[in-house]
Design a protein around this motif. Structure first.
Motif, mmCIF file in Angstrom:
data_model
loop_
_atom_site.group_PDB
_atom_site.id
_atom_site.type_symbol
_atom_site.label_atom_id
_atom_site.label_comp_id
_atom_site.label_asym_id
_atom_site.label_seq_id
_atom_site.Cartn_x
_atom_site.Cartn_y
_atom_site.Cartn_z
ATOM 1 N N ARG A 195 -6.552 1.189 9.515
ATOM 2 C CA ARG A 195 -6.627 -0.166 9.051
ATOM 3 C C ARG A 195 -6.603 -1.023 10.245
ATOM 4 O O ARG A 195 -7.317 -2.050 10.478
ATOM 5 C CB ARG A 195 -5.341 -0.565 8.279
ATOM 6 N N PRO A 200 -8.574 -6.548 9.067
ATOM 7 C CA PRO A 200 -8.413 -6.784 7.517
ATOM 8 C C PRO A 200 -9.465 -6.923 6.693
ATOM 9 O O PRO A 200 -9.183 -6.970 5.480
ATOM 10 C CB PRO A 200 -7.339 -8.074 7.890
ATOM 11 N N GLU A 203 -12.756 -3.111 3.549
ATOM 12 C CA GLU A 203 -12.045 -2.271 2.438
ATOM 13 C C GLU A 203 -11.812 -0.948 2.893
ATOM 14 O O GLU A 203 -12.729 -0.361 3.681
ATOM 15 C CB GLU A 203 -13.011 -2.180 1.236
ATOM 16 N N GLY A 225 1.500 0.150 0.619
ATOM 17 C CA GLY A 225 1.357 -1.045 -0.125
ATOM 18 C C GLY A 225 0.871 -2.221 0.945
ATOM 19 O O GLY A 225 0.070 -3.170 0.605
ATOM 20 N N GLU A 226 1.588 -1.824 2.234
ATOM 21 C CA GLU A 226 1.088 -3.114 3.283
ATOM 22 C C GLU A 226 -0.303 -2.932 3.921
ATOM 23 O O GLU A 226 -0.758 -4.025 4.595
ATOM 24 C CB GLU A 226 2.044 -3.027 4.314
ATOM 25 N N ASP A 228 -3.082 -2.932 2.266
ATOM 26 C CA ASP A 228 -4.384 -3.462 1.346
ATOM 27 C C ASP A 228 -5.182 -2.547 0.994
ATOM 28 O O ASP A 228 -6.491 -2.854 1.233
ATOM 29 C CB ASP A 228 -4.739 -4.767 2.104
ATOM 30 N N THR A 230 -7.867 -0.653 -1.402
ATOM 31 C CA THR A 230 -8.631 -1.032 -2.597
ATOM 32 C C THR A 230 -8.211 -0.110 -4.115
ATOM 33 O O THR A 230 -8.267 -0.215 -4.957
ATOM 34 C CB THR A 230 -10.083 -0.959 -2.236
#
Ligand SMILES: [Mg+2]
Length: 386
Positions: A195, A200, A203, A225-226, A228, A230
């Motif tokens: 990530r 950010p 996807e 969860g943090e 993001d 898809t």
């Protein structure tokens, strides 16, 4: 035009692959079966299946399917599909049979395309002539530094959607005293690394390949969860309908599954049971385009997205371009390299998009010399991988 089926030939192949990921080099291998169907007037179709035991599928085609299909009309796809159902899986069994059916059905569609002069995606409905891709690159063999370098390289090449593996065969390795908590926590750091590398705006998807139980899938989903994501693909063993619904409800994590299913009722159960946010029929496994368009119809009626999981974009692109309800196609780097060893005239990725060929049928050509060569080499079992 006489399209009577005269010959059906299955070619097993176990193909070594070198992944091109910028400075990152990774070697692996994958097996598949290519089916060749020859019709009376000489039109030849090629079908395909993978993620299975290539020796079992080849034997089933040679010994069970070929005698049943010889003399039938290659245009009669529904008649052939029905005959194969009662021959191979008369009590709704899933498994090897659906791989056999998929390879045969894709060869029949290739013949249909060549007989009519149309590409398969247009015969399926012609909804669009290009499809969005996501790139599967984050394999378990790459360490965190390699993941970061590979993701950075792909982003610079225009990729905006990325998928990586998590879980690492956790349940299968329980007998090796594997620490599941440590494995899952390492997954969190691997996802964090990717990530941070892609930023950010891109996807990101993760895929556990059915390697977790519901407890550890939930533990992982809570900690991811943090980032993001898809979707979280095949989070639990058996693609269990109840466990995936509960994972969605308890964590809010979108779930995707379906790539390894081979009967229509399994897709119905996933949809009716609220197990998935994205359903993933794979035409090289689910029964070809004939089954794939029925599954897509069920998904459309449930207003659930479809996407390609389980790789093999050159076959699956036709379903997603052909149908208005089509979705993402998976540019799985290992499978792409594998197909380059078997086919010519494959379409090229353009960033995160793929333009469909106008060539009749599947739109790319099987290298028959390569098929014979791979079929004469050791299979995955012969190489000690089975
Ligand atoms: Mg998958």
């Amino acid at each position: 035009m006489n399209l009577t089926i005269q010959e059906v030939t299955a070619y097993p192949a176990y193909i070594p692959v070198m992944l091109p990921l910028g400075s990152v080099k990774a070697e692996t291998a994958l097996s598949c079966v290519v089916v060749e169907i020859v019709t009376a007037e000489g039109i030849v179709g090629h079908g395909y299946t993978a993620i299975t035991d290539e020796e079992v599928v080849t034997a089933a085609i040679r010994e069970v399917v070929t005698p049943a299909l010889t003399g039938m009309d290659a245009l009669d796809r529904e008649k052939i599909s029905e005959r194969l159902y009662w021959l191979l899986s008369p009590r709704g069994q899933t498994g090897y049979a659906s791989h056999v059916v998929s390879a045969i059905d894709l060869a029949l569609w290739d013949i249909l395309g060549k007989a009519t002069g149309q590409p398969c995606w247009r015969l399926l409905g012609g909804a669009r002539n290009e499809v969005p891709l996501y790139v599967t690159f984050g394999f378990g063999s790459l360490d965190r530094d390699q993941l970061r370098d590979a993701a950075t390289h792909l982003k610079s090449d225009g990729v905006t959607r990325f998928k990586m593996v998590v879980g690492h065969q956790a349940l299968a390795r329980r007998s090796h005293n594997r620490d599941l908590r440590a494995a899952v926590l390492e997954d969190v750091e691997r996802v964090r690394t990717v990530r941070e590398a892609i930023g950010p705006e891109c996807e990101l998807y993760v895929d556990a390949n059915c390697s977790l139980d519901p407890t550890w899938a939930r533990y992982l989903a809570d900690r991811l969860g943090e980032f993001d994501l898809t979707f979280f693909e095949e989070p639990v063993r058996d693609n269990d309908v109840v466990q995936m619904r509960e994972l969605r409800e308890r964590t809010g994590m979108p779930v995707a599954a379906g790539q390894n299913e081979g009967q229509l009722f399994r897709f119905r159960d996933l949809l009716v049971g609220g197990a998935v946010d994205v359903i993933q029929p794979n035409v090289v496994i689910c029964g070809g385009f004939t089954a794939g368009q029925k599954i897509a119809g069920m998904a459309q009626a449930h207003n659930v997205e479809i996407a390609n999981g389980g790789a093999f974009p050159f076959h699956n692109m036709h379903l997603h371009a052909g149908l208005a309800h089509g979705g993402l196609v998976e540019w799985h780097l290992i499978s792409v390299e594998m197909c380059k060893a078997l086919y010519s005239d494959l379409p090229e990725r353009n960033g995160s998009m793929l333009t469909l060929p106008e060539t009749p049928g599947l739109g790319f050509a099987a290298d028959r010399d390569a098929l014979r060569d791979y079929a004469s080499r050791p299979t995955s079992r012969g190489c000690g991988k089975g």
